[in-house]
Scaffold this motif. Sequence first.
Motif, PDB file in Angstrom:
ATOM      1  N   PHE A 148      81.379  16.961   5.238  1.00 29.23           N
ATOM      2  CA  PHE A 148      81.284  18.440   6.427  1.00 29.23           C
ATOM      3  C   PHE A 148      80.585  18.332   7.480  1.00 29.23           C
ATOM      4  O   PHE A 148      79.087  17.580   7.089  1.00 29.23           O
ATOM      5  N   GLU A 149      80.651  19.325   8.018  1.00 30.59           N
ATOM      6  CA  GLU A 149      79.243  19.623   9.314  1.00 30.59           C
ATOM      7  C   GLU A 149      79.429  21.626   9.263  1.00 30.59           C
ATOM      8  O   GLU A 149      79.445  21.867   8.371  1.00 30.59           O
ATOM      9  N   GLU A 150      77.931  21.262   9.489  1.00 40.71           N
ATOM     10  CA  GLU A 150      77.422  22.342   9.016  1.00 40.71           C
ATOM     11  C   GLU A 150      77.838  23.463  10.020  1.00 40.71           C
ATOM     12  O   GLU A 150      78.446  22.980  11.191  1.00 40.71           O
ATOM     13  N   ALA A 151      78.341  24.652   9.984  1.00 43.44           N
ATOM     14  CA  ALA A 151      78.565  25.577  10.693  1.00 43.44           C
ATOM     15  C   ALA A 151      78.281  26.193  11.793  1.00 43.44           C
ATOM     16  O   ALA A 151      78.910  26.081  12.864  1.00 43.44           O
ATOM     17  N   CYS A 152      76.831  25.810  12.051  1.00 43.51           N
ATOM     18  CA  CYS A 152      76.168  26.172  12.981  1.00 43.51           C
ATOM     19  C   CYS A 152      76.273  25.045  14.624  1.00 43.51           C
ATOM     20  O   CYS A 152      76.191  23.885  13.769  1.00 43.51           O
ATOM     21  N   PRO A 153      76.492  25.373  15.619  1.00 45.27           N
ATOM     22  CA  PRO A 153      76.396  24.833  16.594  1.00 45.27           C
ATOM     23  C   PRO A 153      75.612  23.394  16.758  1.00 45.27           C
ATOM     24  O   PRO A 153      75.746  22.463  17.489  1.00 45.27           O
ATOM     25  N   LEU A 154      74.139  23.783  16.629  1.00 51.40           N
ATOM     26  CA  LEU A 154      73.197  22.594  15.835  1.00 51.40           C
ATOM     27  C   LEU A 154      73.419  21.885  15.530  1.00 51.40           C
ATOM     28  O   LEU A 154      72.849  20.103  15.093  1.00 51.40           O
ATOM     29  N   ARG A 155      74.269  21.976  14.472  1.00 52.78           N
ATOM     30  CA  ARG A 155      74.786  21.073  12.781  1.00 52.78           C
ATOM     31  C   ARG A 155      73.756  21.448  12.239  1.00 52.78           C
ATOM     32  O   ARG A 155      72.875  20.032  11.623  1.00 52.78           O
ATOM     33  N   LEU A 156      72.310  21.876  12.072  1.00 48.87           N
ATOM     34  CA  LEU A 156      71.561  22.168  11.508  1.00 48.87           C
ATOM     35  C   LEU A 156      71.054  22.558  10.203  1.00 48.87           C
ATOM     36  O   LEU A 156      70.651  22.699   9.613  1.00 48.87           O
ATOM     37  N   ALA A 157      71.509  24.229  10.883  1.00 50.99           N
ATOM     38  CA  ALA A 157      71.189  25.443  10.035  1.00 50.99           C
ATOM     39  C   ALA A 157      72.038  25.390   8.319  1.00 50.99           C
ATOM     40  O   ALA A 157      72.965  24.901   8.618  1.00 50.99           O
ATOM     41  N   PRO A 158      71.178  25.384   7.478  1.00 54.34           N
ATOM     42  CA  PRO A 158      72.254  25.302   6.142  1.00 54.34           C
ATOM     43  C   PRO A 158      73.186  26.120   6.342  1.00 54.34           C
ATOM     44  O   PRO A 158      72.160  27.347   5.820  1.00 54.34           O
ATOM     45  N   THR A 159      74.664  25.918   6.105  1.00 55.68           N
ATOM     46  CA  THR A 159      75.536  26.981   6.423  1.00 55.68           C
ATOM     47  C   THR A 159      76.511  26.790   5.703  1.00 55.68           C
ATOM     48  O   THR A 159      76.874  27.345   4.156  1.00 55.68           O
ATOM     49  N   THR A 160      77.486  25.918   5.848  1.00 58.00           N
ATOM     50  CA  THR A 160      78.289  25.058   5.512  1.00 58.00           C
ATOM     51  C   THR A 160      78.361  24.288   3.725  1.00 58.00           C
ATOM     52  O   THR A 160      78.717  24.649   2.696  1.00 58.00           O
ATOM     53  N   SER A 161      76.760  23.575   4.273  1.00 52.22           N
ATOM     54  CA  SER A 161      76.751  23.624   2.924  1.00 52.22           C
ATOM     55  C   SER A 161      75.907  24.084   1.398  1.00 52.22           C
ATOM     56  O   SER A 161      76.225  23.311   0.537  1.00 52.22           O
ATOM     57  N   THR A 162      75.104  25.091   1.756  1.00 55.10           N
ATOM     58  CA  THR A 162      74.964  25.916   0.996  1.00 55.10           C
ATOM     59  C   THR A 162      75.899  27.147   0.557  1.00 55.10           C
ATOM     60  O   THR A 162      76.103  27.178  -0.930  1.00 55.10           O
ATOM     61  N   THR A 163      77.119  27.256   1.137  1.00 58.82           N
ATOM     62  CA  THR A 163      78.472  27.204   1.125  1.00 58.82           C
ATOM     63  C   THR A 163      79.222  26.867   0.260  1.00 58.82           C
ATOM     64  O   THR A 163      79.454  27.291  -1.002  1.00 58.82           O
ATOM     65  N   VAL A 164      79.334  25.134  -0.123  1.00 60.37           N
ATOM     66  CA  VAL A 164      80.157  24.716  -0.878  1.00 60.37           C
ATOM     67  C   VAL A 164      79.695  24.635  -2.391  1.00 60.37           C
ATOM     68  O   VAL A 164      79.756  24.101  -2.577  1.00 60.37           O
ATOM     69  N   THR A 165      78.037  24.238  -2.307  1.00 67.53           N
ATOM     70  CA  THR A 165      76.855  24.635  -3.052  1.00 67.53           C
ATOM     71  C   THR A 165      77.527  25.644  -3.989  1.00 67.53           C
ATOM     72  O   THR A 165      77.326  25.468  -5.581  1.00 67.53           O
ATOM     73  N   LEU A 166      77.079  26.495  -3.452  1.00 71.40           N
ATOM     74  CA  LEU A 166      77.272  28.199  -4.265  1.00 71.40           C
ATOM     75  C   LEU A 166      78.925  28.203  -5.030  1.00 71.40           C
ATOM     76  O   LEU A 166      79.288  27.855  -6.360  1.00 71.40           O
ATOM     77  N   ALA A 167      79.744  27.465  -3.887  1.00 75.61           N
ATOM     78  CA  ALA A 167      81.524  27.721  -4.432  1.00 75.61           C
ATOM     79  C   ALA A 167      81.288  26.151  -5.736  1.00 75.61           C
ATOM     80  O   ALA A 167      82.093  27.134  -6.675  1.00 75.61           O
ATOM     81  N   LEU A 168      80.303  25.586  -5.523  1.00 75.32           N
ATOM     82  CA  LEU A 168      80.456  24.824  -6.743  1.00 75.32           C
ATOM     83  C   LEU A 168      79.961  25.172  -7.895  1.00 75.32           C
ATOM     84  O   LEU A 168      80.457  24.346  -8.953  1.00 75.32           O
ATOM     85  N   GLY A 169      78.589  25.948  -7.891  1.00 80.30           N
ATOM     86  CA  GLY A 169      78.335  26.625  -8.438  1.00 80.30           C
ATOM     87  C   GLY A 169      79.149  27.443  -9.439  1.00 80.30           C
ATOM     88  O   GLY A 169      79.596  27.661 -10.267  1.00 80.30           O
ATOM     89  N   ASP A 170      80.086  28.751  -9.193  1.00 79.99           N
ATOM     90  CA  ASP A 170      80.626  28.842  -9.538  1.00 79.99           C
ATOM     91  C   ASP A 170      81.610  29.246 -10.330  1.00 79.99           C
ATOM     92  O   ASP A 170      82.000  28.878 -11.326  1.00 79.99           O
ATOM     93  N   ALA A 171      81.938  27.629  -9.740  1.00 71.76           N
ATOM     94  CA  ALA A 171      83.318  26.892 -10.603  1.00 71.76           C
ATOM     95  C   ALA A 171      83.006  26.092 -11.935  1.00 71.76           C
ATOM     96  O   ALA A 171      83.709  26.355 -12.753  1.00 71.76           O
ATOM     97  N   ILE A 172      82.047  25.901 -11.809  1.00 70.95           N
ATOM     98  CA  ILE A 172      81.144  25.409 -12.802  1.00 70.95           C
ATOM     99  C   ILE A 172      80.770  26.478 -13.986  1.00 70.95           C
ATOM    100  O   ILE A 172      81.181  26.196 -15.211  1.00 70.95           O
ATOM    101  N   ALA A 173      80.084  27.356 -13.396  1.00 72.96           N
ATOM    102  CA  ALA A 173      80.513  28.563 -14.267  1.00 72.96           C
ATOM    103  C   ALA A 173      81.130  28.845 -14.451  1.00 72.96           C
ATOM    104  O   ALA A 173      81.688  29.563 -16.443  1.00 72.96           O
TER     105      ALA A 173
END
Length: 326
Positions: A148-173
Amino acid sequence: MLDLQTEVDYRSIVEEVLDVEAGAITSLKEHLDENIDKAIEMILSTKNRTIITGMGKSGLIGKKIAATLASTGTPAIYMHPSEGLHGDLGMVTSEDTVIALSNSGETEEVLNLLPSLQKIGTNLICIVKNPMSTLAIKSDVVLTLGRFEEACPLRLAPTTSTTVTLALGDAIAVALLKKRNFQPEDFALFHPSGSLGRRLLMTIDNLLAASKKSPMVTESCTVKDALFEMTKHGLGATCIVGEDGTLQGILTDGDIRRAMASGEDVMDQTVKELGNTMPITTQADVLATNVLEIMEEKRINVMPVIDENNKPLGMIHFHDMMNLGI
């Protein structure tokens, strides 16, 4: 100082970010394999705690995952990697499972924990984007986030990556919650101050202690006396007791209004003449939610609370429970 662009379509930007992050979460399902089963079974078999670690934004997500796990039946804490390197590794035992979060899998502070974790003998699960990263190679179980690409237009700020990680953590919980057969009562036990905790744990005696309302008159008292008692307690009703102190009925302001509307001169009547001699009652050890259901079903606002000898302990009002969030 940054130069502000003159015209920006805020709504289209927000929609684009939501589309990018939602798409990344959906595509994560395609990257799930047997490792997700291994990770969840590893956490289930952990005798002590699950310890989440991660730097920067991953650390913030790690704190939330640890909190979600802990509140849904899986003992978990967050350990900052830098603090771990300066003594907090002492909280880790061979009976723990560590979940390390790192989008790149090359976060220096996290990698520096690995030699100590290996010597301690703890299980290590990592959540990374790059399955060929150093962290992935040295972990027991690897959960990859996919492409995936980060949602930030610079593709640098953690955006998509943190969202996906959080969703996976919720799913595991949630998977762990279901496996443990975690019930609302268990959730309430860990959230006694929340509205759910109040609904599932509060009994009528707790409510009586909070409201301290116990209006009471004897059978020979007049309706006028009863009105003074109702006003004193601000309840709009009073218990009627006999000489032995047992409950003989209740009188409400509604009873008085209806009698007066029919043209009766009721103020000098005795409460025994006007009151309800067969009121619905409850006892102190009953859950407040159960009583609330009865009150809603019977369309009553007040209910006497009696002991095992049919002596009133007090009276509860529908609004008292609503005000407490039950």
